[in-house]
Design a protein around this motif. Sequence first.
Motif, mmCIF file in Angstrom:
data_model
loop_
_atom_site.group_PDB
_atom_site.id
_atom_site.type_symbol
_atom_site.label_atom_id
_atom_site.label_comp_id
_atom_site.label_asym_id
_atom_site.label_seq_id
_atom_site.Cartn_x
_atom_site.Cartn_y
_atom_site.Cartn_z
ATOM 1 N N ALA A 30 0.830 -1.202 0.000
ATOM 2 C CA ALA A 30 0.000 0.000 0.000
ATOM 3 C C ALA A 30 0.869 1.257 0.000
ATOM 4 O O ALA A 30 0.617 2.204 -0.759
ATOM 5 C CB ALA A 30 -0.927 -0.008 1.212
ATOM 6 N N ILE A 34 1.292 4.187 -3.138
ATOM 7 C CA ILE A 34 1.108 5.631 -2.980
ATOM 8 C C ILE A 34 2.370 6.378 -3.401
ATOM 9 O O ILE A 34 2.304 7.417 -4.084
ATOM 10 C CB ILE A 34 0.725 5.955 -1.524
ATOM 11 N N LEU A 108 4.572 4.457 6.416
ATOM 12 C CA LEU A 108 3.217 4.962 6.240
ATOM 13 C C LEU A 108 3.113 6.402 6.734
ATOM 14 O O LEU A 108 2.486 7.251 6.091
ATOM 15 C CB LEU A 108 2.213 4.070 6.974
ATOM 16 N N THR A 134 -13.524 4.696 3.201
ATOM 17 C CA THR A 134 -12.968 5.137 1.922
ATOM 18 C C THR A 134 -14.051 5.275 0.859
ATOM 19 O O THR A 134 -14.169 6.311 0.193
ATOM 20 C CB THR A 134 -11.891 4.146 1.444
ATOM 21 N N THR A 145 -6.824 10.003 -0.226
ATOM 22 C CA THR A 145 -5.796 8.970 -0.354
ATOM 23 C C THR A 145 -6.158 7.890 0.654
ATOM 24 O O THR A 145 -6.689 8.186 1.728
ATOM 25 C CB THR A 145 -4.409 9.557 -0.027
ATOM 26 N N TYR A 146 -5.885 6.621 0.323
ATOM 27 C CA TYR A 146 -6.210 5.576 1.292
ATOM 28 C C TYR A 146 -5.171 4.454 1.263
ATOM 29 O O TYR A 146 -4.541 4.193 0.236
ATOM 30 C CB TYR A 146 -7.607 5.003 1.072
ATOM 31 N N ALA A 147 -5.001 3.842 2.423
ATOM 32 C CA ALA A 147 -4.127 2.678 2.578
ATOM 33 C C ALA A 147 -4.855 1.694 3.481
ATOM 34 O O ALA A 147 -5.103 1.981 4.657
ATOM 35 C CB ALA A 147 -2.790 3.065 3.189
ATOM 36 N N ASN A 158 -5.415 -1.996 -2.735
ATOM 37 C CA ASN A 158 -5.437 -1.696 -1.309
ATOM 38 C C ASN A 158 -5.004 -0.276 -0.992
ATOM 39 O O ASN A 158 -4.948 0.113 0.171
ATOM 40 C CB ASN A 158 -4.550 -2.677 -0.534
ATOM 41 N N ALA A 159 -4.685 0.512 -2.023
ATOM 42 C CA ALA A 159 -4.226 1.878 -1.789
ATOM 43 C C ALA A 159 -4.327 2.684 -3.069
ATOM 44 O O ALA A 159 -4.243 2.136 -4.169
ATOM 45 C CB ALA A 159 -2.777 1.873 -1.295
ATOM 46 N N ALA A 169 -6.506 5.688 6.665
ATOM 47 C CA ALA A 169 -5.494 4.651 6.879
ATOM 48 C C ALA A 169 -5.931 3.648 7.927
ATOM 49 O O ALA A 169 -6.521 4.013 8.957
ATOM 50 C CB ALA A 169 -4.169 5.275 7.314
#
Length: 473
Positions: A30, A34, A108, A134, A145-147, A158-159, A169
């Motif tokens: 992830a 990004i 992260l 998300t 933005t997502y993880a 997944n991200a 997150a």
Amino acid sequence: MRIPVPETILPAEQLGRVHFVGIGGAGLSAIARIMLARGIVVSGSDGVDSPTLDRLREAGATVHVGHAAEHVRGADTLVVSTAVREDNPEYVEAVRLGLRIYPRSAGLASVMAGRRVLAVAGTHGKTTTTSLLTVALQAAGADPTYAVGGELAASGTNAAEGGSDLFVAEADESDGAFLVYKPHVAVVTNVEADHLDQWGDEESYRNGFAQFVGRLDPDGLLVAVVDDPGAADLRYVASSLGRRFVGVGESELADVRAVDVVLKGTTSSFTVVDRGGVELGRVMLQIPGRHYVADALAALTVGLRLGYSFELLKAGLESFTGTRRRMERKGDAGGVRVYDSYAHHPAEIAGDLVAARSVAGEGRLIVAFQPHLVSRTRIFGEDMGRALGAADEVVVLDVYLAREDPDPEVTGRLVADAVPLPADRVAFVPGLEEAAAELVRRARPGDLVVTLGAGNVTEVAPRVLALLEGQDA
């Protein structure tokens, strides 16, 4: 291996070329995705090839299968998975070269820099809640933005890098990673003892969540599922620190409640009531289970408190088709439905089996479970077995070893012996092939087969389907 977190964590754009050791894992892949989206040069390695590695290559990463010292030459920063051991040649070479070395948590945190972080923590439900938050925010136009610790079924990833200042997150407590982040909003789904190999005892584990609340921005918000006593207790921690608190759940103590909950087949529905008894509307989820209602309510509440529309957030929640390995439907064959889930703690097993029973309807529930970690099985093995008693037939595999050495005194037999079913309805088998064959032997048309565990038990489901299809041929 535990890599110390540096006092100063640089923003991702200042890390130079970044090499990931264990890049195929959910956490590191992830972060890598990004960074790639931001134009950072990324390389990495993993022990085995996988679809995740293929997707990272397509995104522009240089990825190696196998670990070798030469892979890190030219790198400026190493990000290391907790599963990596101290004798890993890439880690050893990075130390020799004096490279900057970050644990996963610091990696992260580096991509979070400059964003408003919405961090989702809890013993169970982190991945699903992060995913629900998300998709809800995306539907509301937030573009975060997502993880996430699992792949969204709809996007297959997944991200992703978003266009807003929001960063959603999953905040993992297993190794204390969540104590590195500085969230604007924190979500806690539940607090129930786990990962005691890392934390030592239950009190230390619970104190970790109190410290996590203390990481909130001074004007930050804690959203906690107050149906869970451990999460509910964090109200007092937030209050003592002057942080805002919103309790969610079915309890009358909740500020935002789910009422009239209906679990039917593969769906879950509920009505949302905000403070003062204001009824906002009804939500219909495409995922089964009461625990998912709590997860969705927490995600919805974060969106509402950030100022987004209930109707848009609801649309996102209702569009959610699940996360890989969270009660994921794998297929049907021979009149048998097959699902796969990540549940590996007694409470997670219990929650998934309640959901599975709803899905099974008139059919029987046949479950294969693979214990994960020697330490967890030693502590919770008997509780795992008792939770599995909610099924009609149970197949238990041996312990999946991860970051620990085997212990001949701690095997899957410990779990199997604790299942409160007649002996002929419980089997202990060592491997994946035997488990698939045993499930097929026990299943009949109309039944639901579910494979559970955090290890490679996920490989059993396609084998079951293949065997069942072979019977039909």
